[in-house]
Structures are given as C-alpha cells and as structure tokens.
Design an enzyme around this catalytic site. Structure first.
Site, short mmCIF file in Angstrom:
data_model
loop_
_atom_site.label_atom_id
_atom_site.label_comp_id
_atom_site.label_asym_id
_atom_site.label_seq_id
_atom_site.Cartn_x
_atom_site.Cartn_y
_atom_site.Cartn_z
N ARG A 117 0.81 -1.21 0.00
CA ARG A 117 0.00 0.00 0.00
C ARG A 117 0.85 1.27 0.00
O ARG A 117 0.51 2.26 -0.60
CB ARG A 117 -0.92 0.00 1.23
N TYR A 118 1.96 1.23 0.74
CA TYR A 118 2.82 2.40 0.89
C TYR A 118 4.07 2.22 0.03
O TYR A 118 4.47 1.09 -0.26
CB TYR A 118 3.24 2.54 2.36
N ARG A 121 7.24 0.06 1.93
CA ARG A 121 7.09 -1.06 2.85
C ARG A 121 5.89 -1.93 2.48
O ARG A 121 4.95 -1.45 1.86
CB ARG A 121 6.95 -0.57 4.30
N CYS A 130 -4.10 -17.76 14.17
CA CYS A 130 -3.72 -17.01 15.36
C CYS A 130 -3.84 -17.91 16.58
O CYS A 130 -4.52 -18.94 16.53
CB CYS A 130 -4.62 -15.79 15.55
N CYS A 134 -9.53 -12.56 17.90
CA CYS A 134 -10.14 -11.31 18.37
C CYS A 134 -11.44 -11.14 17.58
O CYS A 134 -11.44 -11.23 16.36
CB CYS A 134 -9.23 -10.13 18.07
N CYS A 137 -11.53 -8.76 14.53
CA CYS A 137 -10.38 -8.92 13.63
C CYS A 137 -10.61 -8.25 12.28
O CYS A 137 -11.60 -8.50 11.61
CB CYS A 137 -10.10 -10.41 13.40
N ARG A 139 -9.00 -8.82 9.71
CA ARG A 139 -8.76 -9.80 8.65
C ARG A 139 -9.61 -11.05 8.86
O ARG A 139 -9.23 -12.14 8.44
CB ARG A 139 -7.26 -10.12 8.63
N ASP A 298 -11.87 -0.85 12.88
CA ASP A 298 -12.22 -0.90 11.46
C ASP A 298 -13.69 -1.28 11.29
O ASP A 298 -14.30 -1.89 12.17
CB ASP A 298 -11.33 -1.93 10.75
N ASP A 335 -7.70 3.67 9.93
CA ASP A 335 -7.27 3.05 8.68
C ASP A 335 -8.38 3.35 7.68
O ASP A 335 -9.50 2.86 7.83
CB ASP A 335 -7.05 1.54 8.88
N LYS A 342 -3.29 4.32 6.98
CA LYS A 342 -3.53 4.85 8.33
C LYS A 342 -3.49 6.38 8.30
O LYS A 342 -2.49 6.96 7.88
CB LYS A 342 -2.48 4.31 9.29
C1 LIG Z 1 -0.10 -0.74 8.92
C2 LIG Z 1 0.46 -1.13 7.63
C3 LIG Z 1 1.81 -0.95 7.36
C4 LIG Z 1 2.77 -0.35 8.35
O1 LIG Z 1 2.47 0.98 8.61
P1 LIG Z 1 3.37 1.85 9.59
O2 LIG Z 1 2.61 3.13 9.74
O3 LIG Z 1 4.69 2.02 8.92
O4 LIG Z 1 3.50 1.10 10.88
C5 LIG Z 1 2.27 -1.32 6.11
N1 LIG Z 1 1.44 -1.84 5.19
C6 LIG Z 1 0.14 -1.99 5.42
C7 LIG Z 1 -0.73 -2.54 4.34
C8 LIG Z 1 -0.41 -1.66 6.65
O5 LIG Z 1 -1.71 -1.84 6.88
#
Ligand SMILES: *Cc1c(COP(=O)(O)O)cnc(C)c1O
Length: 389
Positions: A117-118, A121, A130, A134, A137, A139, A298, A335, A342
C-alpha cells in the site's frame, strides 16, 4: 502513586496440568478452548454469547488459549477481556457501514499474501492462524479457516516481487500471527528476506506474547536476534492482559534487542475509558513497550457493537498528552476505508496560523503565540560583517 501490579492467573481453570505442560506453548496451542461445550464447562454463557458461538463456526472461529482464558471473569459478561474473544449475537448483525475487507487489502495485493500500500514497505501475510481470535479482527475474512475466503500466500512469488522492488526497505510479517510458525519456518522466511540487499528493516506484528507468552522461548529470542534490526509490534488492549508471564516474555524480547511497540484497538466496553487507557500505557512502559498506535476500530462486518465514536479516541489522547510521559502517548489513527492507509487523527493544538505567527493551545488549554520564523539563507558573510567583533 502505587506501581501497577502484574499478576499471574495460572493455573486457574487448569489446576491439574503439570507446570511443564502449562509452560509449553504447544500444549497451550493444543488445549485452546474452541467449542461451545468446553466453553460452557467453565463459563456461565449469556444467551447473547451462546448465539454468538453458534454463529462463529461459519465466520470467524472461536479459539482462546488457556493462558488467556484464565483472564476472563466467569461471572461478568461485561468483562473487558471476555468481550474481545467470546463471540456475541451482535456478530450476526450487518450494519450498513460494515465491510468484509475494510482496509481494501485484497485490491492492494500485487502477489497473493503481500499487501503493498505504501511506497517503501509491505505487509506480508505469512499464515492465516492465530493463537486466539479477536472478535473485531480486521482480517476475519481470511483468518481462522471458518469463513468462505481463504488466505493464499505465494511465498516464492512474494520473494521474487520483493527482490525486484528496490523501493521496498521495510517488511512487516503478520497474518494471522507469524509467531505461530515454528522457529525453523520463521527463520527460513527471515533469512530469505535478509538475503535481499535493499530490505533494511524487518518487523513482526503479533499478539502471541499476550495470548501465549510461553511461545517466547530463549531459542526463539536467540533466533530473532540473528536478524536485526528487527522490531516487534504487540497488541494489548486492556491492562489486565499484562500479566506477570506476559511481562517476562516481553522482557526476554526486549533483552534480545527487539524494540517493542504496542497497537491497541479502541473498543466499546473494553478500553474506551481514560482511566483504563492511562493504566494500560503506563503498564506498557514498565514492560519496555512503547505505545505505537491506537486504532479506531475498522468497519469489519459484525463489529458495530465494539466500535466507539471517534471523539472518544480524541478525548483519550487529549487526557494523556502533556499529562503523562510523551513515550506513553500512542498515535490515534483511522485506517481509511477502501485502502487509504492509516490516517493520523489528532486533538487540535493549533488554534490558528497566518500573519507570521502561530497560535497554540497547550495541554492545559492555555494559549501561546509563536512568531513563525522567516528562513535565514545559509551563506558566506562578507569581511565587513565581522568588523564589529
Ligand atoms: C499498517 C500497515 C503498514 C505499516 O504501517 P506503519 O505506519 O509504517 O506502521 C504497512 N502496510 C500496510 C498494508 C499496513 O496496513
């Protein structure tokens, strides 16, 4: 102020179990409470919970480790620990806002099991299981094996994607819970990731140290520390979850050089109170865990009874910020539904800005003014400018 206590609830409902078994995480995993009859042997279920358990079989499985089960108050259906893991009839409700995949993960998977998404990362879903489930959850569509959708992670394709994506420097292992994998399996994944030169930073998102602190063995810690820098985010919602066993497990991880963060979800009837959250963040610091995120719940299907107004999260942050250690204050986030990631949501401390000044409100509500600097260019000065010295 009295130091908070860390108590053990063992052996609780399992007095006959030898400590060697109790302290073995495989024993904990094998003896999870997963059926209505096992539950009814130990808890006086309400009608709402009984109906919830019957429903859970087709949506999100019921499972609670013996360690965590002992934290439930048997005579209190409003118990904040109980609300997190015992299904309720409300899980069958669909509120109009509910979604199956509220964070839009499925549409951000370039490879099955890898959410990108980002820019720098990824989230790597390494298992669909798990230690306990929860009820809120995010997911729930893919974990536990009870629902219709299955998590398919293509490991080889995921590694290939990471190898040819030099922009990715941070991989977050989650699931499911990565700490349910054996040491050998988890190490094989970490090793493979470490062999990719541009991946600098590894982290694991896990609730296993809370649900099953027995999993945190010296062998696990010795393995994890071979893959530094490796960080870990745990998931604690209520101060009672920080038992003496959990504190010890978190201490072992911290002693292994793993920086620890916590992600809490704000939940109706669990931790939607200033007092509970204050005690939680203070206990976390004593366990060497930095509160990282506080999540607005969520819009997951069947969780409307656990959601709180956004104003509650803002109120909690406002009563922490300035009143206690900055390290104790998490970032409140939503989110964004549909896959926006986020988004930080903050109490307002900037009253106004403009006209070369910024008007600030401090934690006590007092007003301050800061003249907004005009940047001074970095330059060499002429000899004449030194003449006066
Ligand atoms: C939460 C999340 C992350 C990590 O986010 P940070 O703000 O860096 O902790 C990375 N990818 C996805 C898809 C996420 O939901």
């Amino acid at each position: 102020m009295l130091a908070p206590d860390f108590v053990s609830h063992a052996p609780g409902h399992w007095p006959e179990v030898p400590p060697a078994d109790w302290n073995d995480w495989h024993w904990q995993q094998r003896h999870r409470v997963t059926t209505l009859s096992e539950l009814e042997k130990r808890l006086a279920l309400t009608r709402e919970e009984r109906a919830g358990v019957l429903l859970a079989g087709t949506k999100l499985a019921l499972a609670v480790t013996p360690h965590f089960f002992n934290l439930l108050e048997p005579d209190n259906p409003a118990c904040p620990i109980r609300r997190q893991v015992i299904p309720r009839i409300e899980e069958g409700w669909d509120s109009p806002a509910d979604m199956a995949d509220p964070c839009g993960e499925d549409s951000h998977m370039p490879v099955p099991g890898l959410v990108h998404r980002y820019p720098d990362r990824v989230l790597f879903l390494v298992t669909d299981r798990c230690a306990s489930y929860c009820r809120y959850c995010t997911r729930s569509r893919v974990v536990s094996g009870a629902g219709e959708q299955e998590l398919v992670t293509d490991f080889e394709e995921a590694f290939r994607y990471l190898e040819k994506s030099p922009a990715i420097r941070d991989v977050l292992l989650s699931g499911g819970d990565a700490l349910l994998l054996s040491d050998a399996r988890l190490e094989a994944i970490l090793r493979r990731l470490r062999a990719i030169p541009h991946i600098q930073f590894l982290r694991i998102g896990t609730r296993v140290p809370i649900f099953m602190p027995q999993r945190v063995t010296p062998a696990l810690c010795a393995m994890l520390r071979r893959h530094h820098p490796l960080w870990m985010s745990v998931h604690v919602n209520h101060p009672r979850e920080l038992t003496s066993e959990v504190r010890e497990a978190l201490g072992l991880l911290a002693d292994s050089g793993i920086p620890l963060g916590n992600q809490s979800v704000l939940l109706n009837g669990v931790n939607d109170s200033v007092e509970v959250m204050r005690e939680l963040v203070h206990k976390l610091l004593l366990c060497r865990v930095r509160p990282y995120y506080l999540y607005q719940c969520d819009l997951i299907r069947g969780s409307s009874h656990l959601r709180t107004p956004v104003s509650k999260g803002l109120e909690i942050i406002q009563t922490l910020r300035g009143f206690t250690s900055g390290y104790a204050v998490p970032q409140f986030v939503i989110d964004a539904p549909g896959g926006g990631g986020k988004v930080p949501v903050n109490p307002e401390y900037v009253v106004s800005k403009g006209d070369g000044r910024i008007i600030l409100r401090n934690y006590e509500g007092r007003i301050y003014e800061y003249p907004d600097p005009v940047p001074v260019p970095v330059r060499h000065h002429h000899a004449a400018e030194f003449a006066a010295l």
